[in-house]
Write an enzyme that holds these catalytic residues in place. Structure first.
Site, PDB file in Angstrom:
ATOM      1  N   CYS A 119     -46.653 -30.778  22.615  1.00  0.00           N
ATOM      2  CA  CYS A 119     -46.361 -30.911  21.190  1.00  0.00           C
ATOM      3  C   CYS A 119     -45.416 -32.088  20.956  1.00  0.00           C
ATOM      4  O   CYS A 119     -44.330 -32.142  21.526  1.00  0.00           O
ATOM      5  CB  CYS A 119     -45.733 -29.619  20.679  1.00  0.00           C
ATOM      6  SG  CYS A 119     -45.427 -29.655  18.919  1.00  0.00           S
ATOM      7  N   ASP A 176     -16.944 -21.970 -13.452  1.00  0.00           N
ATOM      8  CA  ASP A 176     -18.299 -21.505 -13.724  1.00  0.00           C
ATOM      9  C   ASP A 176     -18.338 -19.981 -13.629  1.00  0.00           C
ATOM     10  O   ASP A 176     -18.658 -19.415 -12.596  1.00  0.00           O
ATOM     11  CB  ASP A 176     -19.248 -22.140 -12.703  1.00  0.00           C
ATOM     12  CG  ASP A 176     -20.608 -22.418 -13.302  1.00  0.00           C
ATOM     13  OD1 ASP A 176     -20.797 -22.113 -14.497  1.00  0.00           O
ATOM     14  OD2 ASP A 176     -21.471 -22.923 -12.580  1.00  0.00           O
ATOM     15  N   LYS A 201     -18.585 -33.242 -17.378  1.00  0.00           N
ATOM     16  CA  LYS A 201     -19.416 -32.497 -16.427  1.00  0.00           C
ATOM     17  C   LYS A 201     -19.660 -33.272 -15.131  1.00  0.00           C
ATOM     18  O   LYS A 201     -19.795 -34.493 -15.137  1.00  0.00           O
ATOM     19  CB  LYS A 201     -20.779 -32.170 -17.070  1.00  0.00           C
ATOM     20  CG  LYS A 201     -20.678 -31.300 -18.310  1.00  0.00           C
ATOM     21  CD  LYS A 201     -20.132 -29.922 -18.032  1.00  0.00           C
ATOM     22  CE  LYS A 201     -21.175 -28.896 -17.699  1.00  0.00           C
ATOM     23  NZ  LYS A 201     -22.046 -28.454 -18.762  1.00  0.00           N
ATOM     24  N   CYS A 216     -50.193 -24.661  15.409  1.00  0.00           N
ATOM     25  CA  CYS A 216     -49.102 -25.608  15.170  1.00  0.00           C
ATOM     26  C   CYS A 216     -49.626 -26.806  14.368  1.00  0.00           C
ATOM     27  O   CYS A 216     -50.619 -27.413  14.762  1.00  0.00           O
ATOM     28  CB  CYS A 216     -48.525 -26.072  16.502  1.00  0.00           C
ATOM     29  SG  CYS A 216     -47.357 -27.426  16.335  1.00  0.00           S
ATOM     30  N   CYS A 262     -49.504 -29.973  16.933  1.00  0.00           N
ATOM     31  CA  CYS A 262     -50.323 -30.130  18.139  1.00  0.00           C
ATOM     32  C   CYS A 262     -51.476 -29.131  18.213  1.00  0.00           C
ATOM     33  O   CYS A 262     -52.218 -29.123  19.192  1.00  0.00           O
ATOM     34  CB  CYS A 262     -49.451 -29.989  19.378  1.00  0.00           C
ATOM     35  SG  CYS A 262     -48.918 -28.298  19.668  1.00  0.00           S
ATOM     36  N   SER A 304     -16.846 -23.146 -28.180  1.00  0.00           N
ATOM     37  CA  SER A 304     -17.363 -23.773 -26.962  1.00  0.00           C
ATOM     38  C   SER A 304     -16.828 -25.202 -26.918  1.00  0.00           C
ATOM     39  O   SER A 304     -16.013 -25.587 -27.750  1.00  0.00           O
ATOM     40  CB  SER A 304     -18.875 -23.718 -26.934  1.00  0.00           C
ATOM     41  OG  SER A 304     -19.384 -24.575 -27.908  1.00  0.00           O
ATOM     42  N   ARG A 311     -17.306 -13.199 -24.802  1.00  0.00           N
ATOM     43  CA  ARG A 311     -17.347 -14.180 -25.874  1.00  0.00           C
ATOM     44  C   ARG A 311     -18.460 -13.845 -26.874  1.00  0.00           C
ATOM     45  O   ARG A 311     -18.303 -14.037 -28.075  1.00  0.00           O
ATOM     46  CB  ARG A 311     -17.594 -15.555 -25.257  1.00  0.00           C
ATOM     47  CG  ARG A 311     -17.781 -16.649 -26.233  1.00  0.00           C
ATOM     48  CD  ARG A 311     -17.704 -17.997 -25.532  1.00  0.00           C
ATOM     49  NE  ARG A 311     -17.951 -19.066 -26.476  1.00  0.00           N
ATOM     50  CZ  ARG A 311     -19.140 -19.615 -26.688  1.00  0.00           C
ATOM     51  NH1 ARG A 311     -20.183 -19.189 -26.028  1.00  0.00           N
ATOM     52  NH2 ARG A 311     -19.285 -20.582 -27.573  1.00  0.00           N
ATOM     53  N   GLU A 371      -7.923 -29.417 -16.466  1.00  0.00           N
ATOM     54  CA  GLU A 371      -8.168 -28.371 -15.472  1.00  0.00           C
ATOM     55  C   GLU A 371      -9.650 -28.303 -15.116  1.00  0.00           C
ATOM     56  O   GLU A 371     -10.490 -28.817 -15.839  1.00  0.00           O
ATOM     57  CB  GLU A 371      -7.661 -26.987 -15.885  1.00  0.00           C
ATOM     58  CG  GLU A 371      -7.615 -26.693 -17.333  1.00  0.00           C
ATOM     59  CD  GLU A 371      -7.186 -25.258 -17.640  1.00  0.00           C
ATOM     60  OE1 GLU A 371      -6.502 -24.627 -16.835  1.00  0.00           O
ATOM     61  OE2 GLU A 371      -7.581 -24.789 -18.701  1.00  0.00           O
ATOM     62  N   ASP A 417       0.829  -1.208   0.000  1.00  0.00           N
ATOM     63  CA  ASP A 417       0.000   0.000   0.000  1.00  0.00           C
ATOM     64  C   ASP A 417       0.865   1.260   0.000  1.00  0.00           C
ATOM     65  O   ASP A 417       0.528   2.256  -0.645  1.00  0.00           O
ATOM     66  CB  ASP A 417      -0.925   0.027   1.221  1.00  0.00           C
ATOM     67  CG  ASP A 417      -1.959  -1.083   1.167  1.00  0.00           C
ATOM     68  OD1 ASP A 417      -2.173  -1.613   0.054  1.00  0.00           O
ATOM     69  OD2 ASP A 417      -2.527  -1.423   2.221  1.00  0.00           O
ATOM     70  N   TYR A 476      -7.004 -19.862 -19.708  1.00  0.00           N
ATOM     71  CA  TYR A 476      -6.892 -21.282 -20.036  1.00  0.00           C
ATOM     72  C   TYR A 476      -6.501 -21.544 -21.489  1.00  0.00           C
ATOM     73  O   TYR A 476      -6.380 -22.688 -21.886  1.00  0.00           O
ATOM     74  CB  TYR A 476      -8.178 -22.028 -19.681  1.00  0.00           C
ATOM     75  CG  TYR A 476      -9.456 -21.414 -20.234  1.00  0.00           C
ATOM     76  CD1 TYR A 476      -9.696 -21.335 -21.607  1.00  0.00           C
ATOM     77  CD2 TYR A 476     -10.428 -20.918 -19.368  1.00  0.00           C
ATOM     78  CE1 TYR A 476     -10.853 -20.782 -22.092  1.00  0.00           C
ATOM     79  CE2 TYR A 476     -11.600 -20.362 -19.847  1.00  0.00           C
ATOM     80  CZ  TYR A 476     -11.810 -20.289 -21.215  1.00  0.00           C
ATOM     81  OH  TYR A 476     -12.949 -19.735 -21.705  1.00  0.00           O
ATOM     82  N   LYS A 500      -7.790 -31.329 -22.511  1.00  0.00           N
ATOM     83  CA  LYS A 500      -7.378 -30.895 -23.845  1.00  0.00           C
ATOM     84  C   LYS A 500      -6.175 -31.721 -24.272  1.00  0.00           C
ATOM     85  O   LYS A 500      -5.251 -31.910 -23.465  1.00  0.00           O
ATOM     86  CB  LYS A 500      -6.982 -29.417 -23.828  1.00  0.00           C
ATOM     87  CG  LYS A 500      -8.139 -28.500 -23.472  1.00  0.00           C
ATOM     88  CD  LYS A 500      -7.678 -27.116 -23.092  1.00  0.00           C
ATOM     89  CE  LYS A 500      -8.818 -26.400 -22.369  1.00  0.00           C
ATOM     90  NZ  LYS A 500      -8.382 -25.221 -21.650  1.00  0.00           N
ATOM     91  N   LYS A 546     -13.373 -26.958 -14.891  1.00  0.00           N
ATOM     92  CA  LYS A 546     -14.182 -26.105 -15.748  1.00  0.00           C
ATOM     93  C   LYS A 546     -14.830 -25.068 -14.842  1.00  0.00           C
ATOM     94  O   LYS A 546     -15.716 -25.378 -14.045  1.00  0.00           O
ATOM     95  CB  LYS A 546     -15.245 -26.917 -16.477  1.00  0.00           C
ATOM     96  CG  LYS A 546     -16.013 -26.088 -17.482  1.00  0.00           C
ATOM     97  CD  LYS A 546     -16.861 -26.967 -18.389  1.00  0.00           C
ATOM     98  CE  LYS A 546     -17.447 -26.186 -19.537  1.00  0.00           C
ATOM     99  NZ  LYS A 546     -18.409 -25.180 -19.137  1.00  0.00           N
ATOM    100  N   CYS A 581     -44.201 -22.725  18.050  1.00  0.00           N
ATOM    101  CA  CYS A 581     -45.381 -23.348  18.644  1.00  0.00           C
ATOM    102  C   CYS A 581     -45.317 -23.133  20.153  1.00  0.00           C
ATOM    103  O   CYS A 581     -44.265 -23.237  20.761  1.00  0.00           O
ATOM    104  CB  CYS A 581     -45.355 -24.837  18.315  1.00  0.00           C
ATOM    105  SG  CYS A 581     -46.355 -25.827  19.426  1.00  0.00           S
TER     106      CYS A 581
HETATM  107  S1  IVH Z   1     -11.356 -24.216 -22.927  1.00  0.00           S
HETATM  108  C1  IVH Z   1     -11.340 -24.257 -27.328  1.00  0.00           C
HETATM  109  N1  IVH Z   1     -11.044 -24.396 -20.346  1.00  0.00           N
HETATM  110  O1  IVH Z   1     -16.420 -23.321 -20.867  1.00  0.00           O
HETATM  111  C2  IVH Z   1     -11.561 -24.421 -25.895  1.00  0.00           C
HETATM  112  N2  IVH Z   1     -13.059 -23.497 -21.167  1.00  0.00           N
HETATM  113  O2  IVH Z   1     -18.166 -24.718 -22.824  1.00  0.00           O
HETATM  114  C3  IVH Z   1     -12.194 -23.273 -25.288  1.00  0.00           C
HETATM  115  N3  IVH Z   1     -14.611 -22.767 -19.443  1.00  0.00           N
HETATM  116  O3  IVH Z   1     -16.747 -20.723 -23.157  1.00  0.00           O
HETATM  117  C4  IVH Z   1     -12.568 -23.415 -23.892  1.00  0.00           C
HETATM  118  N4  IVH Z   1     -13.340 -23.275 -17.726  1.00  0.00           N
HETATM  119  O4  IVH Z   1     -16.160 -20.099 -20.779  1.00  0.00           O
HETATM  120  C5  IVH Z   1     -11.849 -24.032 -21.342  1.00  0.00           C
HETATM  121  N5  IVH Z   1     -10.625 -24.552 -18.065  1.00  0.00           N
HETATM  122  C6  IVH Z   1     -11.412 -24.199 -19.071  1.00  0.00           C
HETATM  123  C7  IVH Z   1     -12.670 -23.615 -18.854  1.00  0.00           C
HETATM  124  C8  IVH Z   1     -13.478 -23.300 -19.926  1.00  0.00           C
HETATM  125  C9  IVH Z   1     -14.493 -22.759 -18.114  1.00  0.00           C
HETATM  126  C10 IVH Z   1     -15.790 -22.298 -20.174  1.00  0.00           C
HETATM  127  C11 IVH Z   1     -15.473 -21.251 -21.200  1.00  0.00           C
HETATM  128  C12 IVH Z   1     -16.068 -21.720 -22.480  1.00  0.00           C
HETATM  129  C13 IVH Z   1     -16.995 -22.791 -22.043  1.00  0.00           C
HETATM  130  C14 IVH Z   1     -17.115 -23.857 -23.096  1.00  0.00           C
END
Ligand code: IVH
Length: 676
Positions: free
Chosen positions: A438, A123, A320, A414, A417, A84, A142, A119, A39, A231, A296, A121, A432
């Site tokens: 009760c 959210d 998933k 209640c 009872c 995606s 995106r 890795e 800081d 990622y 991947k 996924k 109650c």
């Molecule tokens: S890779 C070509 N890695 O999932 C590969 N996606 O369903 C591109 N997401 O739009 C995505 N964690 O928002 C990749 N470790 C991860 C991810 C990830 C979350 C999401 C991302 C993407 C969606 C695809």
């Protein structure tokens, strides 16, 4: 060297230091200096920049939040489409994916396992970050994958996003992709804040992340606890970054971008499944929400060979986890009565598979929560079940509410009872009042009734009460006094001898005091001290039963809340019936002199100190009796102490009383004093 040049050097050096510590803190998660030191550097830089505005640059660490909100989002065309992922919902689907990959790569020999970069996924919301000459020049959502929105002003506010890349060797133009997310802790805190301030809460961390990124005013985004993990590499100006996905991420990390600490390289489908299990087991403990894991193909050359189908790469798949949120329909809303009489609204649901199990009930916590979410029978709702947490109703899909769905009201009686339900001002919980009858509260009220400081029935423990309740022999405390030795000895772990002993203890307990009796009824807010005050003030049970709220408030230490609890309890016919039954069974006490206000009591202006163990009463009882007589109890002896009451094994307080010449009472003298 001119003064300006020197200043410029100082500014650059401060920026370098700050960037380095940002990197240690955010990317390596291993800070080198305490926050206060950081800081100081930041403030020093801010001071110089504010005195020398011409030295300010866009990529200075002070320039995260732009001055002005944007009027609207610009659009960004992605040089490389943001794709995606295909999903695998089962082990079979994952094996199928791996088989296809190996087939295309002509690696069908079972012994040839593919390396996968794995890795979690995350959210959150996908973003693209564009760096030119190491400087962050653009952030984008995106969107539809081809065109997104320009959110540069907002991504700049995220501390985990470097405004400048570190080191050298990065391509002149480099675009990276990642996920912006709101950590669970930040999400909870933000929602608490929003609730308190009457602002809109977010349904889940994903919506929170996406919503925060789509703010026109970057100051709003800056106030949201967002973070990022990158990622993937997007477009670069032709430079080959690395031969493997895992190396690409290592490289990005060195340039100052955050990557997920859980990432790993695994071998073949078995490695993927192991990873899936390990991360799955830790899902709830991770500080951010994930909905699966992503694998991947690690070798970039293989990725090229595999290519894409429509909008998803052939070389990656999302495996998933079972969904933690699902939609279903509320069949009914019922109120459950807990062991302490608290009423909890529960939604009875059309059974739905969520979080790995079939859920048919979800809690609505309390009546306020129910009204805030406005859940009604017939509604379509989002149900969430995360880990071992009990399923809950997240929100209502109002668009699907059937016509005529009626608002739920707190029941007046209640459901167990039929006693009256009361809810005090400012309390979230409704209760109650049928404490003694009760069924939902039976175990608790019986355990309390027999406890040492109440009716003191020795040998009637929780296990025994449970057995007797289960056998239908105990419904109210009055039933205790009709128990027979032979029915007791028939119970588990109960010999004839102990049965006889217990019957004797029950008999003995009948001779009690009004104070103990009042306390044993388990009226909310009526502890030992209040019971003693009531006994001393009213003198007999009938007077307590007849007292109005106003009468009760005349009693010292009894306020409106306690008064209303007492009146509600005795207003319940069922409770009165149990009291009558207890008296009929022979429970009795010596009448206390009535109409005595503590301020007129025998012990007014007297201060007592209790020490050692008394034979005939507990320390709390002694204290309550002193207070009922208008006296005070103190923890230490001084010249102002009126009496020290010394039981057996009295210690240093007794010595001190002797030294100071304070009057000492043994137990017998004390009891005589109380009796007047
Ligand atoms: S890779 C070509 N890695 O999932 C590969 N996606 O369903 C591109 N997401 O739009 C995505 N964690 O928002 C990749 N470790 C991860 C991810 C990830 C979350 C999401 C991302 C993407 C969606 C695809």
């Amino acid at each position: 060297m001119t003064a300006t040049l020197k200043l410029q050097e100082l500014v650059e050096s401060l920026r370098e230091q700050i960037r380095y510590h940002n990197y240690r803190y955010h990317v390596l998660d291993n800070p080198e200096i305490p926050d206060i030191e950081y800081d100081r550097l930041m403030r020093e830089l801010q001071r110089i920049e504010s005195e020398n505005p011409d030295l300010v640059t866009d990529d200075s660490p002070t320039q995260r939040v732009g001055a002005e909100p944007v009027a609207a989002f610009g659009t960004v065309r992605h040089t490389q489409a943001m794709l995606s992922l295909d999903n695998a919902f089962s082990e079979d689907e994952l094996r199928e994916f791996d088989r296809r990959v190996r087939q295309r790569l002509e690696m069908e020999d079972e012994s040839q396992a593919i390396d996968y970069a794995a890795e979690p996924k995350l959210d959150g919301a996908a973003v693209s970050l564009l760096y030119e000459d190491g400087k962050l020049v653009r952030g984008a959502t995106r969107g539809d994958g081809t065109t997104g929105e320009d959110i540069t002003h907002n991504v700049r506010t995220i501390d985990g996003v470097p405004l400048r890349l570190r080191g050298k060797g990065y391509p002149r133009v480099i675009e990276v992709r990642g996920e912006v997310f709101m950590p669970k802790a930040g999400f909870e805190k933000y929602n608490e804040y929003a609730l308190e301030h009457g602002e809109k809460t977010f349904v889940n961390p994903r919506n929170a992340a996406a919503g925060s990124l789509r703010q026109l005013d970057p100051r709003l985004t800056a106030a949201r606890p967002l973070d990022i993990y990158v990622y993937a590499l997007g477009f670069t100006d032709g430079v080959e970054v690395a031969g493997r996905q895992s190396d690409v991420l290592d490289q990005l990390q060195e340039w100052g971008l955050k990557t997920c600490p859980e990432r790993a390289v695994v071998s073949g489908v078995e490695g993927c499944l192991n990873y899936y299990k390990t991360i799955g087991a830790r899902r709830d403990a991770l500080p951010y929400e994930i909905d699966g894991v992503v694998y991947k193909v690690d070798r970039v050359a293989y990725q090229r060979e595999l290519g894409f189908v429509s909008r998803a790469p052939r070389w990656a798949i999302a495996h998933k986890f079972p969904a933690q949120e699902e939609l279903t329909i509320v069949n009914d809303i019922e109120f459950q009565v807990g062991r302490t009489g608290a009423l909890t609204p529960v939604a009875r649901l059309k059974p739905v598979f969520v979080g790995g199990v079939t859920v048919s009930n979800a809690t609505l916590h309390n009546i306020d929560e129910l009204h805030r979410k406005d859940v009604r029978a017939g509604d379509t709702v989002t149900i969430r079940r995360a880990g071992d947490v009990i399923p809950e109703v997240v929100n209502v899909v109002f668009a699907r509410r059937p016509a005529g769905a009626r608002k739920v009201r707190l029941p007046k009686k209640c459901p167990v009872c039929a006693s009256a339900v009361v809810r005090e001002e400012g309390e979230a919980v409704a209760r109650c009042t049928g404490g003694l009858i009760c069924a939902a509260q039976r175990m608790e009220s019986l355990k309390h009734f027999v406890s040492r400081r109440a009716m003191d029935i020795d040998g009637l423990g929780a296990k025994l009460i449970e057995q007797l309740v289960a056998a239908g022999r105990l419904t109210t405390p009055a039933d205790i006094f009709s128990l027979k030795p032979d029915e007791l000895s028939a119970l588990e772990r109960m010999g004839e001898k102990s049965a006889v002993k217990l019957i004797a203890a029950i008999e003995k307990s009948k001779a009690t005091t009004l104070q103990r009796f009042l306390y044993s009824l388990g009226i909310r807010e009526v502890g030992e001290a209040t019971a003693a005050t009531l006994a001393a003030h009213f003198g007999n049970l009938q007077a307590v039963l007849d007292a109005s709220e106003e009468d009760l408030q005349q009693v010292e230490d009894i306020g409106p809340v306690v008064a209303s609890r007492i009146v509600a309890f005795f207003a319940e016919e069922h409770n009165r019936a149990v009291i009558a039954a207890l008296r009929n069974a022979g429970v009795s006490w010596p009448e206390v002199e009535s109409g005595l206000l503590p301020s007129e009591g025998l012990l007014v202006d007297k201060t007592f100190v209790l020490t050692g163990t008394l034979e005939n009463m507990t320390r709390e009882e002694a204290k309550a009796q002193i207070q009922a007589g208008g006296g005070k109890v103190s923890g230490s002896v001084s010249r102002k102490t009126s009496y020290v009451v010394a039981g057996s094994k009295a210690g240093s307080k007794l010595d001190k009383a002797r030294t100071l010449g304070v009057e000492i009472l043994d137990e017998g003298q004390f009891i005589r004093l109380l009796a007047g």
